[in-house]
Design an enzyme around this catalytic site. Sequence first.
Site, PDB file in Angstrom:
ATOM      1  N   ASP A 202      -7.733  -5.591   0.544  1.00 52.03           N
ATOM      2  CA  ASP A 202      -8.248  -6.561  -0.423  1.00 52.03           C
ATOM      3  C   ASP A 202      -7.890  -8.003  -0.101  1.00 52.03           C
ATOM      4  O   ASP A 202      -8.436  -8.922  -0.711  1.00 52.03           O
ATOM      5  CB  ASP A 202      -7.737  -6.222  -1.826  1.00 52.03           C
ATOM      6  CG  ASP A 202      -8.368  -4.962  -2.352  1.00 52.03           C
ATOM      7  OD1 ASP A 202      -9.578  -4.801  -2.143  1.00 52.03           O
ATOM      8  OD2 ASP A 202      -7.665  -4.137  -2.954  1.00 52.03           O
TER       9      ASP A 202
ATOM     10  N   HIS B   6       0.843  -1.181   0.000  1.00 55.11           N
ATOM     11  CA  HIS B   6       0.000   0.000   0.000  1.00 55.11           C
ATOM     12  C   HIS B   6       0.878   1.230   0.000  1.00 55.11           C
ATOM     13  O   HIS B   6       1.894   1.258   0.686  1.00 55.11           O
ATOM     14  CB  HIS B   6      -0.922   0.014   1.233  1.00 55.11           C
ATOM     15  CG  HIS B   6      -2.122   0.868   1.023  1.00 55.11           C
ATOM     16  ND1 HIS B   6      -2.069   2.225   1.138  1.00 55.11           N
ATOM     17  CD2 HIS B   6      -3.394   0.557   0.666  1.00 55.11           C
ATOM     18  CE1 HIS B   6      -3.270   2.721   0.866  1.00 55.11           C
ATOM     19  NE2 HIS B   6      -4.092   1.735   0.577  1.00 55.11           N
TER      20      HIS B   6
HETATM   21  N1  COA Z   1       4.067  -7.642  -4.005  1.00 56.53           N
HETATM   22  C1  COA Z   1       5.402  -7.638  -4.143  1.00 56.53           C
HETATM   23  N2  COA Z   1       6.126  -6.518  -4.120  1.00 56.53           N
HETATM   24  C2  COA Z   1       5.476  -5.367  -3.938  1.00 56.53           C
HETATM   25  C3  COA Z   1       4.090  -5.319  -3.776  1.00 56.53           C
HETATM   26  C4  COA Z   1       3.385  -6.519  -3.809  1.00 56.53           C
HETATM   27  N3  COA Z   1       2.053  -6.556  -3.683  1.00 56.53           N
HETATM   28  N4  COA Z   1       3.713  -4.051  -3.618  1.00 56.53           N
HETATM   29  C5  COA Z   1       4.828  -3.317  -3.690  1.00 56.53           C
HETATM   30  N5  COA Z   1       5.887  -4.100  -3.881  1.00 56.53           N
HETATM   31  C6  COA Z   1       7.282  -3.686  -4.014  1.00 56.53           C
HETATM   32  C7  COA Z   1       7.565  -3.259  -5.451  1.00 56.53           C
HETATM   33  O1  COA Z   1       7.965  -4.328  -6.250  1.00 56.53           O
HETATM   34  C8  COA Z   1       8.630  -2.241  -5.238  1.00 56.53           C
HETATM   35  O2  COA Z   1       9.846  -2.918  -4.972  1.00 56.53           O
HETATM   36  P1  COA Z   1      11.246  -2.314  -5.478  1.00 56.53           P
HETATM   37  O3  COA Z   1      11.398  -1.002  -4.767  1.00 56.53           O
HETATM   38  O4  COA Z   1      12.221  -3.336  -5.061  1.00 56.53           O
HETATM   39  O5  COA Z   1      11.131  -2.166  -6.947  1.00 56.53           O
HETATM   40  C9  COA Z   1       8.211  -1.546  -3.949  1.00 56.53           C
HETATM   41  O6  COA Z   1       7.464  -2.515  -3.213  1.00 56.53           O
HETATM   42  C10 COA Z   1       7.350  -0.322  -4.175  1.00 56.53           C
HETATM   43  O7  COA Z   1       6.257  -0.722  -5.025  1.00 56.53           O
HETATM   44  P2  COA Z   1       5.411   0.282  -5.866  1.00 56.53           P
HETATM   45  O8  COA Z   1       4.642  -0.462  -6.897  1.00 56.53           O
HETATM   46  O9  COA Z   1       6.271   1.410  -6.332  1.00 56.53           O
HETATM   47  O10 COA Z   1       4.438   0.827  -4.751  1.00 56.53           O
HETATM   48  P3  COA Z   1       3.221   1.784  -5.029  1.00 56.53           P
HETATM   49  O11 COA Z   1       3.039   2.586  -3.806  1.00 56.53           O
HETATM   50  O12 COA Z   1       3.366   2.502  -6.323  1.00 56.53           O
HETATM   51  O13 COA Z   1       2.014   0.745  -5.240  1.00 56.53           O
HETATM   52  C11 COA Z   1       0.266  -0.744  -4.801  1.00 56.53           C
HETATM   53  C12 COA Z   1       1.087   0.429  -4.279  1.00 56.53           C
HETATM   54  C13 COA Z   1      -0.911  -0.986  -3.890  1.00 56.53           C
HETATM   55  C14 COA Z   1      -0.284  -0.403  -6.202  1.00 56.53           C
HETATM   56  C15 COA Z   1       1.172  -1.990  -4.863  1.00 56.53           C
HETATM   57  O14 COA Z   1       1.568  -2.335  -3.563  1.00 56.53           O
HETATM   58  C16 COA Z   1       0.497  -3.160  -5.551  1.00 56.53           C
HETATM   59  O15 COA Z   1       0.523  -3.246  -6.784  1.00 56.53           O
HETATM   60  N6  COA Z   1      -0.122  -4.113  -4.770  1.00 56.53           N
HETATM   61  C17 COA Z   1      -0.800  -5.238  -5.342  1.00 56.53           C
HETATM   62  C18 COA Z   1      -2.185  -4.837  -5.807  1.00 56.53           C
HETATM   63  C19 COA Z   1      -3.114  -4.575  -4.648  1.00 56.53           C
HETATM   64  O16 COA Z   1      -3.231  -5.359  -3.726  1.00 56.53           O
HETATM   65  N7  COA Z   1      -3.815  -3.444  -4.746  1.00 56.53           N
HETATM   66  C20 COA Z   1      -4.791  -3.066  -3.765  1.00 56.53           C
HETATM   67  C21 COA Z   1      -4.368  -1.849  -3.027  1.00 56.53           C
HETATM   68  S1  COA Z   1      -5.482  -1.495  -1.704  1.00 56.53           S
END
Ligand code: COA
Length: 420
Positions: A357, A303
């Site tokens: 979720d 998140h």
């Molecule tokens: N699984 C594995 N790694 C994850 C992850 C996950 N669910 N969420 C974040 N990370 C890691 C990324 O790979 C990244 O790693 P790095 O720095 O080594 O490259 C780091 O954490 C930051 O991720 P990032 O995508 O930049 O974070 P964000 O703040 O932009 O994205 C979400 C937030 C919620 C979009 C992201 O955590 C995600 O895609 N989660 C899965 C989908 C989900 O459950 N969404 C519902 C949200 S309520």
Amino acid sequence: CCGYGINGGFSRRFAPTTAAGMTEGGMTAGGMTAGGMTDAGAESQIPFRPGLEGVPATQSSICDIDGQRGVLTYRGYRVDELAARSTFLETAYLLIWAQLPNAQQLQEFEQEVQMHRRVSFRIRDMMKCFPSGGHPMDALQSSAASLGLFYSRRALDNPEYIVSAVVRLIAKIPTMVAAFQLIRKGQDPIQPRDDLAYAANFLYMLTEREPDPLAARIFDACLILHAEHSLNASTFSARVTASTLTDPYAVVASAVGTLAGPLHGGANEDVLTMLAEIGSEDRVDSWLDQAIAEKQKIMGFGHREYKVKDPRAGILQKLAEELFDRFGHDPMYDLARCLEAAADKRLGPKGIYPNVDFYSGLVYRKLGIPPDLFTPIFAIARTAGWLAHWKEQLGANRIYRPSQIYTGEAGRDWQPIGAR
Ligand code: COA
């Protein structure tokens, strides 16, 4: 229908751009001084932050997230307390009108919502033309937008109009979600039942059976937990749309479209697919190691705001357990807990924990709800938050129009087609 009163702010709609806290000389955002929003030189000094991470894009008094301690509050009330003691409609009222309603206000609000639950036969007929294999979020986005055709009078400076739009949207969105569910099975939608409260009526319209009171209560708590979450993608989308002074149905329709994506609301549906793919507890470690090695996102984890377990995930987990105690255990829950424990070791140090979720899908699954309705249910709940933000945006509006950093070419000479 505005007996329960509207909480101020509206008269400031046409106030000059000096929304609270934004001075004419400029704005301070997270330690960055812009020094005047129309000064191109100063704008270029604001560093580009992909995804606007950490960039304040509004001021809001609706919801606060303490991502370090894992505390979520709506209008100053802890969400765990609201989920345990309030109803969804009471919470929606709180979000939109900033105060918990008294008994009379709540009763009037509930009655208004109840009176407006039905949707026009024209909308139902339109939904019958939707492809039955289409995703319910697409059906919801289209039908929510169509409300603007039926209630086209736009009077954003009239408090009664605001109240009627709030009531219509909160009342009709669940009816449209349930209607599409029956229509795609080749059945006629059933009418709402006036003797059933909000959550129970939705489950009834969906399943054609009056739900068990515990199931209805737990579903209502789920709606509370999903009702609002500050400036997430769909709420930002709602506020951007609202800032153009378009109608509230367009505001909600744009937010529904944004919520549909798998990085936002769509993740709850993907969690069950992921658990099914893992299959059994003995495969969890190897599946997770491979997913991490392939840089896959683990659905239901991570998140932008929380660096600890999302407080809503813990509450949903308890609600799921209550359901299992009453209606029988779900082995997929054991698999989910096993995955959480394995992910804790690998992703915990990076601040990646279960989000809202991760366990919500298991609750809905136990309630017999098909997975592709999980996100539309999220939308039913989040409509309250979107409307709170719509109203707040109108209270101190300035159209959203951020800048960009141009990275394209310049000064190119036009060539006749034969010379390209
Ligand atoms: N699984 C594995 N790694 C994850 C992850 C996950 N669910 N969420 C974040 N990370 C890691 C990324 O790979 C990244 O790693 P790095 O720095 O080594 O490259 C780091 O954490 C930051 O991720 P990032 O995508 O930049 O974070 P964000 O703040 O932009 O994205 C979400 C937030 C919620 C979009 C992201 O955590 C995600 O895609 N989660 C899965 C989908 C989900 O459950 N969404 C519902 C949200 S309520």
